[in-house]
Design a protein around this motif. Structure first.
Motif, PDB file in Angstrom:
ATOM      1  N   ILE A 128       0.835  -1.204   0.000  1.00  0.00           N
ATOM      2  CA  ILE A 128       0.000   0.000   0.000  1.00  0.00           C
ATOM      3  C   ILE A 128       0.869   1.254   0.000  1.00  0.00           C
ATOM      4  CG2 ILE A 128      -1.612   1.353   1.392  1.00  0.00           C
ATOM      5  CD1 ILE A 128      -2.857  -1.304   2.291  1.00  0.00           C
ATOM      6  N   LEU A 129       1.909   1.281   0.854  1.00  0.00           N
ATOM      7  CA  LEU A 129       2.765   2.462   0.953  1.00  0.00           C
ATOM      8  C   LEU A 129       3.543   2.707  -0.345  1.00  0.00           C
ATOM      9  CD1 LEU A 129       4.175   1.981   4.577  1.00  0.00           C
ATOM     10  CD2 LEU A 129       2.515   3.692   3.813  1.00  0.00           C
ATOM     11  N   ILE A 130       4.096   1.636  -0.892  1.00  0.00           N
ATOM     12  CA  ILE A 130       4.913   1.784  -2.099  1.00  0.00           C
ATOM     13  C   ILE A 130       4.059   2.201  -3.293  1.00  0.00           C
ATOM     14  CG2 ILE A 130       6.333   0.539  -3.777  1.00  0.00           C
ATOM     15  CD1 ILE A 130       7.403  -1.091  -1.378  1.00  0.00           C
ATOM     16  N   THR A 131       2.894   1.563  -3.456  1.00  0.00           N
ATOM     17  CA  THR A 131       2.041   1.912  -4.599  1.00  0.00           C
ATOM     18  C   THR A 131       1.438   3.310  -4.431  1.00  0.00           C
ATOM     19  OG1 THR A 131       0.207   0.705  -3.547  1.00  0.00           O
ATOM     20  CG2 THR A 131       1.500  -0.458  -5.234  1.00  0.00           C
ATOM     21  N   ALA A 132       1.159   3.711  -3.189  1.00  0.00           N
ATOM     22  CA  ALA A 132       0.669   5.072  -2.962  1.00  0.00           C
ATOM     23  C   ALA A 132       1.724   6.087  -3.395  1.00  0.00           C
ATOM     24  CB  ALA A 132       0.300   5.277  -1.502  1.00  0.00           C
ATOM     25  N   ALA A 133       2.982   5.826  -3.029  1.00  0.00           N
ATOM     26  CA  ALA A 133       4.073   6.713  -3.439  1.00  0.00           C
ATOM     27  C   ALA A 133       4.218   6.722  -4.959  1.00  0.00           C
ATOM     28  CB  ALA A 133       5.378   6.276  -2.782  1.00  0.00           C
ATOM     29  N   LEU A 134       4.086   5.558  -5.572  1.00  0.00           N
ATOM     30  CA  LEU A 134       4.185   5.458  -7.027  1.00  0.00           C
ATOM     31  C   LEU A 134       3.067   6.269  -7.699  1.00  0.00           C
ATOM     32  CD1 LEU A 134       5.374   4.199  -9.615  1.00  0.00           C
ATOM     33  CD2 LEU A 134       3.842   2.248  -9.250  1.00  0.00           C
ATOM     34  N   LEU A 135       1.833   6.105  -7.201  1.00  0.00           N
ATOM     35  CA  LEU A 135       0.707   6.849  -7.766  1.00  0.00           C
ATOM     36  C   LEU A 135       0.906   8.354  -7.599  1.00  0.00           C
ATOM     37  CD1 LEU A 135      -2.320   4.662  -6.625  1.00  0.00           C
ATOM     38  CD2 LEU A 135      -1.523   5.007  -8.970  1.00  0.00           C
ATOM     39  N   PHE A 136       1.409   8.760  -6.447  1.00  0.00           N
ATOM     40  CA  PHE A 136       1.656  10.186  -6.206  1.00  0.00           C
ATOM     41  C   PHE A 136       2.630  10.747  -7.238  1.00  0.00           C
ATOM     42  CE2 PHE A 136       4.328  13.475  -4.306  1.00  0.00           C
ATOM     43  CZ  PHE A 136       3.376  14.425  -3.968  1.00  0.00           C
ATOM     44  N   VAL A 137       3.734  10.025  -7.465  1.00  0.00           N
ATOM     45  CA  VAL A 137       4.736  10.491  -8.427  1.00  0.00           C
ATOM     46  C   VAL A 137       4.157  10.553  -9.833  1.00  0.00           C
ATOM     47  CG1 VAL A 137       6.920   9.885  -9.540  1.00  0.00           C
ATOM     48  CG2 VAL A 137       6.689   9.700  -7.055  1.00  0.00           C
ATOM     49  N   LEU A 138       3.423   9.518 -10.227  1.00  0.00           N
ATOM     50  CA  LEU A 138       2.868   9.466 -11.577  1.00  0.00           C
ATOM     51  C   LEU A 138       1.824  10.563 -11.797  1.00  0.00           C
ATOM     52  CD1 LEU A 138       2.445   5.600 -11.999  1.00  0.00           C
ATOM     53  CD2 LEU A 138       4.193   7.051 -13.047  1.00  0.00           C
ATOM     54  N   ILE A 139       0.939  10.728 -10.819  1.00  0.00           N
ATOM     55  CA  ILE A 139      -0.115  11.740 -10.960  1.00  0.00           C
ATOM     56  C   ILE A 139       0.474  13.140 -10.955  1.00  0.00           C
ATOM     57  CG2 ILE A 139      -2.140  12.749  -9.833  1.00  0.00           C
ATOM     58  CD1 ILE A 139      -2.843   9.893  -8.886  1.00  0.00           C
ATOM     59  N   ARG A 140       1.450  13.395 -10.052  1.00  0.00           N
ATOM     60  CA  ARG A 140       2.070  14.723 -10.007  1.00  0.00           C
ATOM     61  C   ARG A 140       2.780  15.033 -11.312  1.00  0.00           C
ATOM     62  NH1 ARG A 140       6.733  16.135  -5.709  1.00  0.00           N
ATOM     63  NH2 ARG A 140       7.782  14.583  -7.007  1.00  0.00           N
ATOM     64  N   ARG A 141       3.433  14.049 -11.890  1.00  0.00           N
ATOM     65  CA  ARG A 141       4.137  14.273 -13.150  1.00  0.00           C
ATOM     66  C   ARG A 141       3.169  14.643 -14.263  1.00  0.00           C
ATOM     67  NH1 ARG A 141       7.038   9.270 -15.947  1.00  0.00           N
ATOM     68  NH2 ARG A 141       4.838   8.802 -16.274  1.00  0.00           N
ATOM     69  N   ASP A 142       2.042  13.916 -14.328  1.00  0.00           N
ATOM     70  CA  ASP A 142       1.062  14.213 -15.378  1.00  0.00           C
ATOM     71  C   ASP A 142       0.365  15.546 -15.128  1.00  0.00           C
ATOM     72  OD1 ASP A 142       1.332  12.047 -17.161  1.00  0.00           O
ATOM     73  OD2 ASP A 142       0.252  10.738 -15.789  1.00  0.00           O
ATOM     74  N   LEU A 143       0.125  15.891 -13.852  1.00  0.00           N
ATOM     75  CA  LEU A 143      -0.470  17.191 -13.549  1.00  0.00           C
ATOM     76  C   LEU A 143       0.474  18.322 -13.945  1.00  0.00           C
ATOM     77  CD1 LEU A 143      -2.203  16.625 -10.086  1.00  0.00           C
ATOM     78  CD2 LEU A 143      -3.327  17.113 -12.269  1.00  0.00           C
ATOM     79  N   ASN A 144       1.771  18.151 -13.672  1.00  0.00           N
ATOM     80  CA  ASN A 144       2.750  19.168 -14.065  1.00  0.00           C
ATOM     81  C   ASN A 144       2.804  19.312 -15.577  1.00  0.00           C
ATOM     82  OD1 ASN A 144       3.458  19.716 -11.425  1.00  0.00           O
ATOM     83  ND2 ASN A 144       5.185  18.311 -11.411  1.00  0.00           N
ATOM     84  N   ARG A 145       2.689  18.187 -16.272  1.00  0.00           N
ATOM     85  CA  ARG A 145       2.686  18.233 -17.736  1.00  0.00           C
ATOM     86  C   ARG A 145       1.447  18.972 -18.242  1.00  0.00           C
ATOM     87  NH1 ARG A 145       2.946  13.102 -18.630  1.00  0.00           N
ATOM     88  NH2 ARG A 145       5.203  12.970 -18.744  1.00  0.00           N
ATOM     89  N   MET A 146       0.287  18.701 -17.613  1.00  0.00           N
ATOM     90  CA  MET A 146      -0.949  19.379 -18.026  1.00  0.00           C
ATOM     91  C   MET A 146      -0.901  20.866 -17.703  1.00  0.00           C
ATOM     92  SD  MET A 146      -4.064  16.685 -17.331  1.00  0.00           S
ATOM     93  CE  MET A 146      -3.581  16.182 -15.682  1.00  0.00           C
ATOM     94  N   ARG A 147      -0.312  21.198 -16.534  1.00  0.00           N
ATOM     95  CA  ARG A 147      -0.183  22.623 -16.181  1.00  0.00           C
ATOM     96  C   ARG A 147       0.692  23.343 -17.199  1.00  0.00           C
ATOM     97  NH1 ARG A 147       0.825  20.740 -10.759  1.00  0.00           N
ATOM     98  NH2 ARG A 147      -1.067  20.888  -9.481  1.00  0.00           N
ATOM     99  N   ALA A 148       1.778  22.708 -17.601  1.00  0.00           N
ATOM    100  CA  ALA A 148       2.673  23.327 -18.584  1.00  0.00           C
ATOM    101  C   ALA A 148       1.963  23.519 -19.919  1.00  0.00           C
ATOM    102  CB  ALA A 148       3.925  22.454 -18.763  1.00  0.00           C
ATOM    103  N   ALA A 149       1.179  22.513 -20.322  1.00  0.00           N
ATOM    104  CA  ALA A 149       0.430  22.628 -21.580  1.00  0.00           C
ATOM    105  C   ALA A 149      -0.616  23.726 -21.488  1.00  0.00           C
ATOM    106  CB  ALA A 149      -0.232  21.291 -21.922  1.00  0.00           C
ATOM    107  N   ASN A 150      -1.289  23.820 -20.327  1.00  0.00           N
ATOM    108  CA  ASN A 150      -2.297  24.858 -20.134  1.00  0.00           C
ATOM    109  C   ASN A 150      -1.663  26.243 -20.130  1.00  0.00           C
ATOM    110  OD1 ASN A 150      -5.133  25.661 -19.316  1.00  0.00           O
ATOM    111  ND2 ASN A 150      -4.005  26.459 -17.571  1.00  0.00           N
ATOM    112  N   GLN A 151      -0.492  26.366 -19.494  1.00  0.00           N
ATOM    113  CA  GLN A 151       0.201  27.654 -19.467  1.00  0.00           C
ATOM    114  C   GLN A 151       0.618  28.071 -20.868  1.00  0.00           C
ATOM    115  OE1 GLN A 151       0.487  29.709 -16.941  1.00  0.00           O
ATOM    116  NE2 GLN A 151       1.546  31.188 -18.243  1.00  0.00           N
ATOM    117  N   ALA A 152       1.077  27.099 -21.660  1.00  0.00           N
ATOM    118  CA  ALA A 152       1.455  27.410 -23.043  1.00  0.00           C
ATOM    119  C   ALA A 152       0.238  27.874 -23.838  1.00  0.00           C
ATOM    120  CB  ALA A 152       2.078  26.173 -23.701  1.00  0.00           C
ATOM    121  N   LEU A 153      -0.926  27.253 -23.572  1.00  0.00           N
ATOM    122  CA  LEU A 153      -2.149  27.654 -24.253  1.00  0.00           C
ATOM    123  C   LEU A 153      -2.554  29.064 -23.857  1.00  0.00           C
ATOM    124  CD1 LEU A 153      -4.484  26.787 -26.110  1.00  0.00           C
ATOM    125  CD2 LEU A 153      -5.646  25.873 -24.086  1.00  0.00           C
TER     126      LEU A 153
END
Length: 276
Positions: free
Chosen positions: A51-76
């Motif tokens: 549970i702890l390891i997968t929670a950390a994995l999900l956090f990293v993956l989701i944060r990375r995709d959110l940062n990517r979406m924020r960058a795309a939105n800022q460019a727009l």
């Protein structure tokens, strides 16, 4: 993997990581632990670690995709702002006399808005865009009226007043710019209700439009136009004070005059930074 949509990529990585964890951890437990009691304890610990390891994995993956979406939105957003500046340049090419006017009134309105207690970045950005586009409706006004050197007759003046309606329609038809429509639509309203297009009175006029109306007249009087020379600064400030409670929000006039030296200094600094 990059071709997958973010949600499917996260699910796939989660399934792969989870499957590998279960397979190899079960294999390791089976080889190292023989006592059934200890097997249950180790499996419980393994479950919590999963549970702890997968929670950390999900956090990293989701944060990375959110940062990517924020960058795309800022460019727009930046591309939208470039489009706005392009519209303004089109107006400047057509009406060279007011080329620097738009830049000055935008910066000065922002400075006055901050003095009026507006500190929300989103609201200030809406005011900035609205100020930049305040006269976009003049695209629909003939040059014979727009740059006429003399006084407009009644029919020409009525046609000139349509620029706020045209501007409001242009801005409101674009969802991204709709929150910025107050200044293009209402910046010719007056505190006493004698303005146009709707004859709004007092605080019924949106605050952004009240702020801009004051700055717009200040700048128009302070700089030369085809139909007049620039007024001396004391006369400009005297005019604003005289029309407090008639044309302008009296509280904003008081704020503007009381902070005028600081506002002018802030404007000069902002103009210099843009020039760099």
């Amino acid at each position: 993997m990059r071709m997958l949509r973010p949600q499917w990529r996260i699910v796939l990585l989660y399934l792969v990581a989870g499957s590998l964890w279960i397979f190899f951890s079960d294999l390791l437990v089976a080889q190292l632990v023989r006592d059934p009691v200890w097997i249950l304890r180790v499996q419980s610990i393994k479950g919590w670690l999963f549970i702890l390891i997968t929670a950390a994995l999900l956090f990293v993956l989701i944060r990375r995709d959110l940062n990517r979406m924020r960058a795309a939105n800022q460019a727009l957003v930046e591309s939208y702002d470039q489009t706005i500046r392009g519209w303004v340049r089109v107006m400047d090419l057509r009406h060279k006399e007011t080329r620097d006017h738009t830049r000055r009134v935008t910066l000065m309105t922002l400075a006055l808005a901050r003095r009026a207690g507006i500190d929300d970045a989103g609201q200030l950005k809406q005011i900035e865009r609205g100020a930049l586009l305040h006269d976009i409706g003049k695209i629909g006004i003939p040059d014979a009226i727009l740059i006429k050197p003399g006084k407009l007759d009644a029919q020409e003046w009525q046609q000139m007043q349509q620029h706020v309606t045209i501007g409001h329609r242009l801005v409101s038809d674009i969802a991204f710019l709709r929150p910025c429509a107050d200044i293009p639509h209402y910046h010719h309203e007056k505190w006493d209700g004698s303005g146009y297009p709707e004859g709004l009175q007092g605080e019924a006029i949106p605050l952004a439009a009240r702020l801009f109306a004051l700055v717009d007249v200040w700048d128009a009087l302070s700089h030369p136009r085809v139909y007049k020379a620039a007024w001396p600064e004391p006369e400009v400030l005297s005019y604003l004070a005289e029309h407090s409670g008639r044309h302008f929000d009296p509280q904003l006039v008081k704020l503007f005059i009381n902070h005028y030296p600081d506002l002018k200094a802030e404007l000069a600094t902002a103009l210099a930074q843009q020039a760099d």
